[in-house]
Design a protein around this motif. Structure first.
Motif, mmCIF file in Angstrom:
data_model
loop_
_atom_site.group_PDB
_atom_site.id
_atom_site.type_symbol
_atom_site.label_atom_id
_atom_site.label_comp_id
_atom_site.label_asym_id
_atom_site.label_seq_id
_atom_site.Cartn_x
_atom_site.Cartn_y
_atom_site.Cartn_z
ATOM 1 N N MET A 164 -2.081 3.794 18.815
ATOM 2 C CA MET A 164 -3.217 2.874 18.858
ATOM 3 C C MET A 164 -4.281 3.359 17.873
ATOM 4 N N SER A 165 -4.661 2.511 16.957
ATOM 5 C CA SER A 165 -5.690 2.968 16.017
ATOM 6 C C SER A 165 -7.046 2.519 16.524
ATOM 7 N N ASP A 166 -8.080 3.214 16.085
ATOM 8 C CA ASP A 166 -9.421 2.887 16.574
ATOM 9 C C ASP A 166 -9.831 1.480 16.163
ATOM 10 N N GLN A 167 -9.191 0.979 15.112
ATOM 11 C CA GLN A 167 -9.524 -0.359 14.620
ATOM 12 C C GLN A 167 -9.252 -1.395 15.680
ATOM 13 N N LYS A 168 -8.277 -1.102 16.535
ATOM 14 C CA LYS A 168 -7.892 -2.085 17.540
ATOM 15 C C LYS A 168 -8.739 -1.953 18.797
ATOM 16 N N ILE A 169 -9.438 -0.833 18.958
ATOM 17 C CA ILE A 169 -10.202 -0.641 20.185
ATOM 18 C C ILE A 169 -11.577 -1.281 20.048
ATOM 19 N N GLU A 170 -11.888 -2.166 20.968
ATOM 20 C CA GLU A 170 -13.223 -2.759 21.007
ATOM 21 C C GLU A 170 -14.013 -1.993 22.057
ATOM 22 N N GLY A 171 -15.303 -1.884 21.841
ATOM 23 C CA GLY A 171 -16.140 -1.283 22.887
ATOM 24 C C GLY A 171 -16.197 0.232 22.797
ATOM 25 N N GLY B 30 -7.166 7.893 18.259
ATOM 26 C CA GLY B 30 -6.004 7.155 17.749
ATOM 27 C C GLY B 30 -5.429 7.761 16.478
ATOM 28 N N GLY B 31 -5.433 9.073 16.386
ATOM 29 C CA GLY B 31 -4.836 9.751 15.234
ATOM 30 C C GLY B 31 -5.769 9.886 14.044
ATOM 31 N N ARG B 32 -6.980 9.342 14.146
ATOM 32 C CA ARG B 32 -7.922 9.482 13.037
ATOM 33 C C ARG B 32 -9.019 10.471 13.406
ATOM 34 N N THR C 219 -14.028 9.136 38.092
ATOM 35 C CA THR C 219 -13.855 8.228 36.961
ATOM 36 C C THR C 219 -13.322 9.016 35.776
ATOM 37 N N PHE C 220 -12.180 8.603 35.289
ATOM 38 C CA PHE C 220 -11.593 9.266 34.125
ATOM 39 C C PHE C 220 -11.766 8.394 32.897
ATOM 40 N N HIS C 221 -12.329 8.991 31.871
ATOM 41 C CA HIS C 221 -12.436 8.306 30.585
ATOM 42 C C HIS C 221 -11.344 8.879 29.695
ATOM 43 N N LEU C 222 -10.399 8.042 29.346
ATOM 44 C CA LEU C 222 -9.234 8.518 28.595
ATOM 45 C C LEU C 222 -9.214 7.937 27.199
ATOM 46 N N ARG C 223 -8.651 8.685 26.294
ATOM 47 C CA ARG C 223 -8.373 8.097 24.982
ATOM 48 C C ARG C 223 -7.132 8.733 24.383
ATOM 49 N N GLN C 224 -6.424 7.953 23.591
ATOM 50 C CA GLN C 224 -5.260 8.468 22.885
ATOM 51 C C GLN C 224 -5.805 9.218 21.680
ATOM 52 N N GLU C 225 -5.650 10.535 21.708
ATOM 53 C CA GLU C 225 -6.177 11.354 20.606
ATOM 54 C C GLU C 225 -5.266 11.245 19.404
ATOM 55 N N MET D 225 -0.876 12.661 22.451
ATOM 56 C CA MET D 225 -1.836 13.451 23.223
ATOM 57 C C MET D 225 -2.954 12.561 23.770
ATOM 58 N N VAL D 226 -3.195 12.709 25.071
ATOM 59 C CA VAL D 226 -4.294 11.972 25.697
ATOM 60 C C VAL D 226 -5.360 12.974 26.113
ATOM 61 N N HIS D 227 -6.598 12.655 25.796
ATOM 62 C CA HIS D 227 -7.727 13.507 26.147
ATOM 63 C C HIS D 227 -8.555 12.754 27.173
#
Ligand code: FES
Ligand code: FE2
Length: 330
Positions: A1-8, A28-30, A233-239, A243-245
């Motif tokens: 998932m690239s950050d370009q696709k994430i809104e918000g 998202g790998g960037r 509350t877990f705030h997750l992101r695909q690093e 890898m998920v952080h």
């Protein structure tokens, strides 16, 4: 998932992790660099436009971040302010900059302009005690979010910690509802759990709720008769690809059975539970790669996963039109 696709907004760091030194974060790998200058927090692409050095290896000088290679300096908006050795005007040189803001001890990032204030946790009020833990796991965001919200793995993965040692189960009714960007499961009929954590923290339990929110929030609420006893509350992101952080905010009302002492006592258990999840998720991810990434099987009790997947791919979850009700033994 690239950050370009994430809104918000996406939580990317704890505020306290960004001090004098620049901090590199992956989304998202960037790579992005966070730094504080002129009393403000800034976020730039972590690459110098000159010879690609990571700006995060540099330092902050005079309100700008200095590249460690040839010392070019960029301000918070990404504009080049110094090219050491150059006599004359600096040619227009820019590093992409991104929106960041801070709330409740977390730094949020957005690749696009967002007006709204980021959501942190349901109990983000003054009379709340809260604590944040940070963790990484080799997995995908959907797997981790599902894991957090999945009540059926606790008997096995967290035996004794979140659950009692007995195999006793209770019949509960689960209602799954949703809307744009969210899905939740409400569990009714489950008495207080017998695991150590529940014994320590919870009062009587009336209902519990597991919820997923776009783009990567997984949260659990444990309700007493009238209000929430405990929320995580877990705030997750695909690093990166695998890898998920995540940042887990654990909170409870200050006046009731949740004080700093309890919060402190809870932390090690919380960590043990996280480690147990990390372990199984890591093993499962490795196995998926070994066997060639197959689609997960959606079992009859996997009430959240299809909706999490739908939300992550930008669709409205099916339960938004028609809630589902299910009886299961937990
Ligand atoms: S690589 Fe950054 S100044 Fe040369
Ligand atoms: Fe778990």
């Amino acid at each position: 998932m690239s950050d370009q696709k994430i809104e918000g907004w996406v939580a990317i760091a704890q505020s306290r992790a960004v001090r004098n030194k620049p901090l590199r974060v992956l989304v998202g790998g960037r790579a992005f660099v966070l730094f504080r200058a002129d009393g403000k927090l800034h976020c730039l692409a972590d690459i110098c436009p000159h010879r690609s050095a990571p700006l995060s290896h540099g330092r902050v000088v005079d309100g700008a971040i200095e590249c460690p290679y040839h010392g070019w300096r960029f301000d918070g908006a990404g504009a080049c302010k110094a090219m050491p050795g150059l006599v004359g005007a600096i040619p227009r040189t820019l590093v992409p900059s991104y929106g960041v803001c801070e709330k409740d001890g977390l730094v949020f990032f957005s690749a696009h302009a967002v007006d709204a204030i980021p959501y942190t946790t349901v109990l983000a009020a003054a009379d709340t005690v809260s604590m944040t833990v940070e963790s990484r796991v080799t997995s995908s965001l959907a797997e981790v979010a599902e894991n957090i919200l999945d009540a059926t793995h606790t008997h096995f993965t967290h035996r004794g910690i979140l659950r009692g040692l007995s195999a006793r189960r209770y019949r509960v009714t689960v209602t799954v509802t949703g809307g744009d960007g969210w899905v939740e499961a409400r569990y009714v009929g489950e008495p207080k759990q017998e695991g150590l954590v529940s014994r320590l923290l919870e009062g009587e339990r009336s209902i519990s709720i597991g919820r997923f929110r776009y783009p990567g929030i997984a949260e659990l609420e444990f309700w007493g008769a009238k209000s929430i006893n405990l929320a995580t509350t877990f705030h997750l992101r695909q690093e990166t690809d695998d890898m998920v952080h995540g940042f887990g905010i654990l909170s409870g009302p200050r006046q009731r059975n949740f004080g700093y002492l309890k919060a402190l006592l809870f932390k090690p258990f919380f960590r043990i539970a996280l480690r147990q999840d990390q372990h199984i998720l890591h093993a499962a991810e490795k196995n998926r790669r070994l066997f060639g990434q197959r689609r997960p099987m959606i079992g009859p009790l996997d009430i959240m996963r299809p909706h999490i997947d739908a939300i992550l791919s930008g669709q409205r979850p099916e339960v938004a039109e028609k809630p589902t009700i299910l009886v299961m033994e937990l």
